[in-house]
Write a protein that holds these residues in place. Structure first.
Motif, PDB file in Angstrom:
ATOM      1  N   VAL A  65      -4.483   7.537  -1.739  1.00  0.00           N
ATOM      2  CA  VAL A  65      -3.909   6.192  -1.143  1.00  0.00           C
ATOM      3  C   VAL A  65      -3.937   4.903  -2.518  1.00  0.00           C
ATOM      4  N   TRP A  66      -2.827   4.109  -2.560  1.00  0.00           N
ATOM      5  CA  TRP A  66      -3.138   3.240  -3.439  1.00  0.00           C
ATOM      6  C   TRP A  66      -2.315   2.244  -3.061  1.00  0.00           C
ATOM      7  N   VAL A  67      -3.792   0.544  -3.222  1.00  0.00           N
ATOM      8  CA  VAL A  67      -3.926  -0.074  -2.558  1.00  0.00           C
ATOM      9  C   VAL A  67      -3.373  -1.356  -4.168  1.00  0.00           C
ATOM     10  N   GLY A  68      -2.627  -1.438  -3.398  1.00  0.00           N
ATOM     11  CA  GLY A  68      -1.994  -3.037  -4.276  1.00  0.00           C
ATOM     12  C   GLY A  68      -3.094  -4.117  -4.294  1.00  0.00           C
ATOM     13  N   GLU A 105      -6.205  -0.021   6.009  1.00  0.00           N
ATOM     14  CA  GLU A 105      -6.186   0.711   6.928  1.00  0.00           C
ATOM     15  C   GLU A 105      -5.998   1.404   7.470  1.00  0.00           C
ATOM     16  N   ALA A 106      -4.750   0.868   7.738  1.00  0.00           N
ATOM     17  CA  ALA A 106      -3.704   1.517   9.053  1.00  0.00           C
ATOM     18  C   ALA A 106      -3.338   2.972   7.736  1.00  0.00           C
ATOM     19  N   ALA A 107      -3.577   2.542   6.527  1.00  0.00           N
ATOM     20  CA  ALA A 107      -2.598   3.600   5.406  1.00  0.00           C
ATOM     21  C   ALA A 107      -4.223   4.877   4.652  1.00  0.00           C
ATOM     22  N   MET A 108      -5.035   4.787   5.561  1.00  0.00           N
ATOM     23  CA  MET A 108      -6.403   5.308   5.109  1.00  0.00           C
ATOM     24  C   MET A 108      -5.747   6.552   6.800  1.00  0.00           C
ATOM     25  N   VAL A 122       0.754  -1.022  -0.010  1.00  0.00           N
ATOM     26  CA  VAL A 122      -0.151  -0.018  -0.344  1.00  0.00           C
ATOM     27  C   VAL A 122       0.857   1.345  -0.215  1.00  0.00           C
ATOM     28  N   MET A 123       0.737   2.264  -0.640  1.00  0.00           N
ATOM     29  CA  MET A 123       1.793   3.082  -0.832  1.00  0.00           C
ATOM     30  C   MET A 123       1.033   4.671  -0.690  1.00  0.00           C
ATOM     31  N   ILE A 124       0.892   5.429  -0.386  1.00  0.00           N
ATOM     32  CA  ILE A 124       0.692   6.901  -0.501  1.00  0.00           C
ATOM     33  C   ILE A 124       1.633   7.796  -1.454  1.00  0.00           C
TER      34      ILE A 124
END
Length: 499
Positions: A469-472, A481-484, A458-460
């Motif tokens: 927020v880019w989700v692989g 969830e943590a990335a958001m 997951v990348m920001i």
């Protein structure tokens, strides 16, 4: 065991140095990718690899004997242990030195080590190298607790990654805050705030005296909230800890007036303040935060000047020809005290999408909101309106929904320039990564490209204007969830107006 450890080190190098965007290939005498290995190496073949000899075994033995751990005591290093080394030997209240053969020496800094030890660690390490039999080109590598590299870990017989149920106390875990990611952008915001951006000796509520340069002499100014772009001023500010002399130079003031403001500033400092005042030159449009706070966030800069002639409008001196006035409202930070209103040419080309403008004519008033402006700037514009247009009412306009009368007052609708993104933030990419403490951090990738987007991560991405927020496809739902949450916190701590 050595093969397993080598694979472990390779995997960690992949994750730490390449953000997981690489593939580990194992090569041994039974592999069918041997040719590929030597092709990447640039020369050689399996047939040229020498057999293990007694000299090699002796070299390995020598290497093991030279792998030692030392602790810093009273400015010098004392031996703790040789191989086998154990992770628990590293005490987070101390500084350790690890030797691993003749070519590499590591300086491990514990999180709870004293400030004195942290400061003297490098010089003590260099003295240790000079006193030993190390070659001159040996490198002293600094390693911080919690950020150990894979190469460093491989010197220990066992290295346990910390998790939430770890036996290690909280003090062993390196501390980190998302706010720290904005350090450089905070400097950019400050630089956009004019000269002396970080100069905030107090809250700006001290005593100020303002003089305007007229015929090369200083004349006191009665109205303490208005300046004119065709003039130069000297402002004496006194507060509990001393005095500050600002000399403000309008963009249309003459060269002689600007020179006179500088000379009078020096004269006042020498003759009246014993040379103890801080002198700061301020150019119109580059007012620093403390300067604006002296005016309580209500500074108004009019066009024109003393030599232009004045008309009495709303009981104040103001340069005006046709009763139409256009003001740009700007805030330098999220604090409303860092605000100013500046009169600009009454043309549609003066508008900008990232600001709020106040337009006044004889019959109507408008507050125009650019699509990139902030809610705070609109609120500040309402306060300026009560000062600039007392007793009147305004119509609120959003960019793209203007009425014909608005454009008629400005001489017709014309194209205006793109938003002056203040300041310009470069794009940044962060890898959302679970650390050894079990917590999640953002690891920044530099010189990134599309290939850095890995399907199991997951990348920001911060483009400077927006945050994605880019989700692989194969990423963990917990990481998403943590990335958001981290992206929201990243924006909450952003020093600019983005929200």
């Amino acid at each position: 065991m050595e093969k397993f450890k080598a694979i472990q080190v390779a995997n960690e190098i992949r994750d730490e140095d390449h953000a997981g965007d690489s593939e580990v290939e194992v090569v041994d005498e039974y592999s069918d990718n041997m040719d590929k290995f030597f092709a990447e190496l640039g020369s050689g073949s399996w047939d040229e690899v020498p057999e293990v000899s007694e000299d090699d075994e002796q070299s390995d033995l020598q290497h093991k004997q030279e792998t030692k751990l030392y602790v810093l005591r009273d400015g010098s290093f004392e031996e703790v242990s040789g191989q086998p080394l154990k992770q628990e030997m590293l005490d987070n209240t101390d500084v350790f030195l690890l030797t691993g053969g003749r070519s590499q020496v590591y300086l491990w800094i514990g999180q709870a080590a004293s400030k004195e030890e942290k400061v003297t660690a490098m010089s003590a390490g260099e003295a240790f190298l000079r006193g030993g039999s190390f070659p001159k080109n040996v490198q002293l590598v600094r390693v911080l607790e919690g950020l150990e590299t894979a190469v460093f870990k491989q010197f220990f017989s066992v290295w346990n990654e910390l998790d939430e149920d770890s036996q290690y106390p909280e003090s062993r875990v390196a501390q980190w805050k998302i706010d720290d990611l904005h350090t450089e952008n905070r400097r950019r915001v400050e630089r956009a705030g004019g000269t002396a951006p970080g100069f905030l000796p107090d809250d700006g509520t001290g005593e100020k005296t303002i003089w305007r340069v007229e015929d090369m002499e200083l004349q006191p100014v009665d109205n303490q909230d208005f300046l004119f772009g065709g003039d130069s001023y000297v402002i004496l500010y006194k507060y509990d800890s001393g005095s500050i002399l600002y000399y403000w130079q309008g963009s249309k003031s003459t060269t002689d007036e600007r020179a006179a403001s500088a000379l009078h500033t020096v004269r006042i400092d020498n003759e009246e303040l014993d040379g103890q005042a801080v002198q700061i030159r301020v150019v119109q449009g580059q007012e620093p935060r403390h300067f604006l706070r002296m005016f309580g966030g209500q500074l108004v800069i009019f066009s024109g000047g003393k030599a232009s002639g004045f008309n009495n409008v709303n009981d104040r001196d103001e340069y005006d020809e046709d009763g139409v006035r256009l003001y740009r409202i700007r805030c330098l930070s999220k604090d409303s005290r860092d605000s100013r209103a500046e009169q600009v040419e009454e043309k549609s080309t003066s508008l900008s999408s990232d600001d709020v403008f106040l337009l006044e004519s004889k019959d109507n008033c408008w507050i125009w909101r650019g699509k990139e402006s902030s809610e705070q700037e609109f609120n500040v514009a309402e306060k300026f309106f009560s000062t600039l247009c007392p007793g009147r009412e305004f119509t609120e306009l959003s960019e793209g929904s203007e009425e014909d009368g608005f454009w008629e007052i400005l001489g017709g609708q014309e194209d205006y320039g793109p938003p002056e993104y203040r300041p310009v933030f470069p794009p940044r990419l962060f890898h959302v990564q679970k650390m050894i403490s079990g917590r999640t951090r953002l690891i920044e990738l530099f010189d990134f490209k599309k290939d850095d987007l890995v399907e199991d991560d997951v990348m920001i991405l911060d483009t400077g204007r927006e945050v994605f927020v880019w989700v692989g496809e194969k990423s963990d739902s917990n990481e998403k969830e943590a990335a958001m949450k981290m992206a929201e916190e990243y924006l909450d701590t952003d020093p600019s107006f983005r929200n």
